[in-house]
Each structure stands twice: as structure tokens, then as C-alpha cells.
Enzyme design. Structure first.
Site, PDB file in Angstrom:
ATOM      1  N   SER A  94       0.846  -1.189   0.000  1.00  5.54           N
ATOM      2  CA  SER A  94       0.000   0.000   0.000  1.00  5.54           C
ATOM      3  C   SER A  94       0.882   1.240   0.000  1.00  5.54           C
ATOM      4  O   SER A  94       2.081   1.170   0.299  1.00  5.54           O
ATOM      5  CB  SER A  94      -0.891  -0.009   1.254  1.00  5.54           C
TER       6      SER A  94
ATOM      7  N   TYR B 227      -3.987  -0.794   9.898  1.00  6.06           N
ATOM      8  CA  TYR B 227      -3.763  -0.975   8.460  1.00  6.06           C
ATOM      9  C   TYR B 227      -2.349  -0.542   8.098  1.00  6.06           C
ATOM     10  O   TYR B 227      -1.634  -1.244   7.360  1.00  6.06           O
ATOM     11  CB  TYR B 227      -4.801  -0.186   7.671  1.00  6.06           C
TER      12      TYR B 227
END
Length: 256
Positions: free
Chosen positions: A148, A161
Site C-alpha cells: 500500500s 492498516y
């Protein structure tokens, strides 16, 4: 053999997690377009649309139902075994499935922390381990993790996350160090801001959405199709000397 031939995946088998929609569906279809047969793993049996797209290309599709939040290490190994039993081999693993929970760090719950780390990191490692045991016996393969932008940055309101995706980048490099000599190529794709279910709250927030869009030089949100080229490259013989790379597909977000 030409360089374009190196990108072909004919005769190869790919396992893609989170394959029912979004980025997982896009990558599964992209791999099938390059010639691979696909096993799509999802927590629901709802991979019908992905299956239809793969089979329309003349490739085979195996639907695997598995809730990664509840799966034991043994369960994950069983999913890999099912792929081998159905197709006779496993050449490519795409660890795409992931979840996100948003809340201020000062109020963040233990459950939200544990759930995100369980799916985004624990399942990635143990699926990779099970796949690598098969690939080692075959003489090689490709493992592609989905990292990410938050593998590089801190993010806002997503502490678990960010932690998980930073760790995905780290484990990608660690496994590449151990497995490159076995012919197993471990790399990661780091998508930018993509139009998926995970980013729906951001896109619905006019202030946050504008702030994101203003920073993307490509001036648009990404789509699942934008990952097809990257995943095919990393899965193919064209990437035979690429190990431990974290490849951003982000519309130049990181360069801004």
C-alpha cells in the site's frame, strides 16, 4: 523467444485471494488474460463474476471459500492443497485480500487491531509459506503481495492498516532473501488510491476526496485494471531477476 513471450503465463496456475471483486478480481482476470488458470479464494462463495470472466478467456477457474479471519494455519495449507489437487501445480500466489478499520488511534480497539493484522499479515505469511513449500518442489514460482501507499507513509485514522502494510513490505523483502535461491520470486505491488470498497468512505467525503485528488499527478483514482500489467509482469519470466521489490502503482502519488 521474444521479450513479449516472457510475459506469457500459459500452463501456469495462480491463486488469488479476495478475488470476488475490486483489485483481486482485476488481477485474477489479468493473469487469465496472460494465459494462467485461476483459483479464486474469497470469504464468500460469490466469485461468479470473476469465474465468468476467466472462463470466457478459455481458462479454468476454481472457487475456494475461506474466511481468512477465522482460518487456522492448517486451513490455509488446505486451500493451497486444494489448488494443487485440482490443477496439479501452483505457480503464482497473489496475497490480495485485506481489510481496513478506521478510528482515531487514541480510541482504537483491540478487536480492530487484531482483525486487521490477522488478515493483512498473518494470512499473507502463512499462505506464502504453504505456497513456497509447493513451489520449492516444482523448482520455483512467484509470490506477489499487495502492499500500500501506507507501506511508506503513516496514513490517517488507520493505525492497524498502516502497521500491517508496512509489515507486508518488510516480510516481502525477508522472504525474497530466503527464497530467491529456490527460484521463488517474492515481490509486492503497492497500489495508490484505488476506487474500491475500501476507499468508498474517502471518495464519499468531499473534503478528503479533494485533498487526495489534488495530490495525484495522474489526476484520477486508480482502477483494478491498472494493476493488470504489474501483476502479470511480476508473475512472469520477464521478472525472473526481480526479487524483494515493492512496486508502486499510484499515479505518481509518492513522488508528489
Amino acid at each position: 523467444m521474444t521479450v513479449l513471450d516472457l510475459f506469457r503465463l500459459d500452463g501456469k496456475v495462480a491463486l488469488v485471494t479476495g478475488a470476488s471483486r475490486g483489485l483481486g478480481q482485476g488481477m485474477a482476470v489479468g493473469l487469465a488474460e496472460a494465459g494462467a488458470d485461476i483459483a479464486g479464494l474469497d470469504r464468500t462463495p460469490d466469485c461468479h463474476e470473476t469465474c465468468a470472466q476467466v472462463e470466457a478467456l478459455g481458462r479454468r477457474f476454481l472457487n475456494l471459500e475461506c474466511d481468512l479471519l477465522q482460518a487456522s494455519v492448517s486451513d490455509l495449507g488446505d486451500q493451497v492443497a486444494k489448488v494443487v489437487a485440482e490443477f496439479g501445480r501452483l505457480d503464482i500466489l497473489v496475497n490480495n485480500a485485506g481489510i481496513i478499520r478506521r478510528a482515531p488511534a487514541i480510541d482504537y480497539t483491540e478487536q480492530d487491531w487484531d482483525d486487521v493484522l490477522h488478515i493483512n499479515l498473518r494470512a499473507v505469511f502463512f499462505l506464502s509459506q504453504a505456497a513456497a513449500r509447493v513451489m520449492r518442489e516444482q523448482g520455483g514460482g512467484s509470490i506477489i503481495n499487495v502492499a500500500s501507499m501506507l507501506s511508506f507513509q503513516g496514513g490517517i485514522l488507520v493505525p492497524s492498516y498502516t502497521a500491517s502494510k508496512s509489515a507486508v513490505a518488510g516480510i516481502t523483502r525477508a522472504l525474497a532473501n530466503e527464497w530467491a535461491s529456490l527460484g521463488i520470486h517474492v515481490n509486492a505491488i503497492a497500489p495508490g488510491y484505488m476506487a474500491t470498497d475500501n476507499t468508498a468512505p474517502l471518495r464519499a467525503d468531499p473534503v478528503r476526496s479533494k485533498a487526495i485528488m489534488d495530490r495525484i499527478p495522474a489526476a484520477r483514482w486508480g482502477t483494478p485494471d491498472d494493476l493488470k500489467g504489474a501483476v502479470v509482469f511480476l508473475a512472469s519470466d520477464a521478472a525472473s531477476y526481480v526479487n524483494g521489490a515493492i512496486l508502486p502503482v499510484d499515479g505518481a502519488w509518492l513522488t508528489r
